[in-house]
Design a protein around this motif. Structure first.
Motif, PDB file in Angstrom:
ATOM      1  N   UNK A  70      -6.383  -0.902   2.838  1.00  0.00           N
ATOM      2  CA  UNK A  70      -5.542  -0.202   1.860  1.00  0.00           C
ATOM      3  C   UNK A  70      -6.307  -0.122   0.550  1.00  0.00           C
ATOM      4  N   UNK A  71      -6.374   1.067  -0.016  1.00  0.00           N
ATOM      5  CA  UNK A  71      -7.120   1.256  -1.256  1.00  0.00           C
ATOM      6  C   UNK A  71      -6.210   1.216  -2.467  1.00  0.00           C
ATOM      7  N   UNK A  72      -6.565   0.345  -3.415  1.00  0.00           N
ATOM      8  CA  UNK A  72      -5.934   0.360  -4.726  1.00  0.00           C
ATOM      9  C   UNK A  72      -6.831   1.177  -5.656  1.00  0.00           C
ATOM     10  N   UNK A  73      -6.234   2.047  -6.448  1.00  0.00           N
ATOM     11  CA  UNK A  73      -7.004   2.890  -7.363  1.00  0.00           C
ATOM     12  C   UNK A  73      -7.327   2.082  -8.616  1.00  0.00           C
ATOM     13  N   UNK A 122       0.124  -2.329  -7.997  1.00  0.00           N
ATOM     14  CA  UNK A 122       0.171  -1.451  -6.831  1.00  0.00           C
ATOM     15  C   UNK A 122       1.365  -1.843  -5.975  1.00  0.00           C
ATOM     16  N   UNK A 123       2.044  -0.879  -5.422  1.00  0.00           N
ATOM     17  CA  UNK A 123       3.248  -1.101  -4.627  1.00  0.00           C
ATOM     18  C   UNK A 123       2.916  -1.906  -3.364  1.00  0.00           C
ATOM     19  N   UNK A 124       3.282  -3.194  -3.356  1.00  0.00           N
ATOM     20  CA  UNK A 124       2.991  -4.062  -2.208  1.00  0.00           C
ATOM     21  C   UNK A 124       3.728  -3.608  -0.959  1.00  0.00           C
ATOM     22  N   UNK A 125       4.965  -3.156  -1.119  1.00  0.00           N
ATOM     23  CA  UNK A 125       5.743  -2.703   0.029  1.00  0.00           C
ATOM     24  C   UNK A 125       5.038  -1.537   0.714  1.00  0.00           C
ATOM     25  N   UNK A 126       4.562  -0.600  -0.078  1.00  0.00           N
ATOM     26  CA  UNK A 126       3.882   0.562   0.484  1.00  0.00           C
ATOM     27  C   UNK A 126       2.573   0.153   1.157  1.00  0.00           C
ATOM     28  N   UNK A 127       1.805  -0.720   0.497  1.00  0.00           N
ATOM     29  CA  UNK A 127       0.512  -1.127   1.038  1.00  0.00           C
ATOM     30  C   UNK A 127       0.622  -1.883   2.347  1.00  0.00           C
ATOM     31  N   UNK A 137       4.035   1.304 -11.532  1.00  0.00           N
ATOM     32  CA  UNK A 137       3.762   1.009 -10.122  1.00  0.00           C
ATOM     33  C   UNK A 137       2.986   2.170  -9.498  1.00  0.00           C
ATOM     34  N   UNK A 138       1.822   1.847  -8.924  1.00  0.00           N
ATOM     35  CA  UNK A 138       0.982   2.865  -8.311  1.00  0.00           C
ATOM     36  C   UNK A 138       1.070   2.789  -6.791  1.00  0.00           C
ATOM     37  N   UNK A 139       1.009   3.933  -6.158  1.00  0.00           N
ATOM     38  CA  UNK A 139       1.043   3.978  -4.697  1.00  0.00           C
ATOM     39  C   UNK A 139      -0.371   3.848  -4.135  1.00  0.00           C
ATOM     40  N   UNK A 140      -0.566   2.997  -3.136  1.00  0.00           N
ATOM     41  CA  UNK A 140      -1.876   2.862  -2.505  1.00  0.00           C
ATOM     42  C   UNK A 140      -2.057   3.921  -1.413  1.00  0.00           C
TER      43      UNK A 140
END
Length: 335
Positions: free
Chosen positions: A290-293, A160-165, A320-323
């Motif tokens: 923050x939700x990870x799928x 999961x994209x840490x920067x986005x989360x 890489x998944x967006x949260x």
């Protein structure tokens, strides 16, 4: 145990024809194939997995290497969902799943040794110490591997994209007026360092900075540690107005510590978690997180690993998944 020789005798075909029919060879007539399979079913025949592996040069077996620092095991709230999703997709492709350790009976083996002993076709690695020698031995091997919540050019990864989360959480607190923010991070693993780096960048974009006093080590998925670290934090002469916690489980400990210290959430202090596990939305107050799928992560990991196993020209890649952010009731505007 029923063998192909028993089936051959019962339906009047040679053992070679029976073997070809049961293993899907194209040079067997469809009528013959149906008769042989029907006879095999009626006799209760089950293929020998070792013999099948020799014929197909594949064991139809995927290894799962799962570790966590708190020894929560497969009850781990986030990774249990990831691995269940992974298992369903792997099984839909015909693969069994075997958990990998470093022991067979009383004999100690490396993780790679265990993979070879079990003849796994591929391996998924989740929630483990990627810096250890044994893990690096795996990453350097030619075994098809996919890693969860990690990034390494030697293997494929799903993360999961840490920067986005971290930006989602920091911006939410910043927009509520919070500037005195503390981050209770997990052990100094790859994912922790990645999130700290992301948090510092998120703060810089807002003209702020994170210093060492704002970074406090806790433990992933440890209510006990979340409680004790938060209790110590609240003894400071100037307590923070908001606390970011490395995961929802540890956040539960931080919330309990705050309540036991006579504070009200979010009136006296705001708290956010990470992962978006179900329990975070059953608490009162509901936790902003923050939700990870997890389900999608597991499915993507399984599909990619199956392609790596079955298609020799399949290239390694990091998916890489967006949260997304879940706004709960654990934060409020700083007055």
């Amino acid at each position: 145990m029923v063998t192909i020789y028993d089936i051959a005798k019962a339906c009047g075909f040679s053992p070679t024809t029976v073997s070809k029919a049961l293993n899907g060879y194209s040079d067997v007539k469809e009528k013959t194939r149906r008769l042989i399979k029907q006879t095999a079913d009626e006799m209760g025949y089950y293929p020998n997995s070792q013999a099948k592996a020799l014929i197909k040069r594949k064991a139809w077996n995927i290894g799962v290497l799962f570790q966590d620092g708190e020894n929560i095991g497969i009850t781990h709230p986030l990774f249990a969902e990831i691995l269940e999703s992974f298992k369903k997709v792997a099984e839909s492709h015909g693969y069994d799943v075997t958990f990998i350790s470093n022991k067979i009976g009383d004999t100690r083996l490396s993780y790679l040794g265990h993979c070879k002993y079990r003849q796994v076709d591929g391996l998924v690695i989740a929630c483990t110490d990627f810096y250890s020698d044994e893990i690096n031995e795996l990453l350097d091997s030619d075994l098809p591997i996919i890693a969860i919540d990690y990034s390494d050019e030697r293997v494929s990864c799903v993360t999961t994209d840490s920067m986005a989360g971290m930006t989602l959480l920091y911006d939410h607190l910043y927009d509520l007026g919070h500037r005195d923010i503390v981050y209770l991070h997990g052990e100094l693993t790859y994912i922790t360092l990645d999130r700290i780096k992301a948090l510092k960048k998120a703060a810089e974009k807002r003209g702020e900075s994170f210093n060492d006093e704002q970074l406090i080590e806790a433990k992933y998925y440890s209510v006990k540690t979340g409680y004790s670290v938060m209790k110590e934090l609240l003894q400071r002469d100037e307590r923070p107005t908001a606390v970011m916690v490395c995961d929802d489980f540890t956040a539960l400990g931080a919330i309990n510590a705050s309540i036991d210290s006579g504070l009200s959430i979010p009136e006296d202090i705001s708290i956010v978690g990470y992962d978006g596990i179900q329990i975070s939305q059953l608490l009162r107050p509901r936790v902003t997180t923050v939700k990870q799928d997890a389900e999608k992560m597991g499915a993507l990991a399984a599909e990619k690993l199956v392609r790596l196993i079955e298609q020799k020209d399949e290239e390694r890649e990091t998916l890489v998944m967006l949260p997304s952010i879940i706004i709960g009731d654990s934060c409020k505007n700083k007055e």
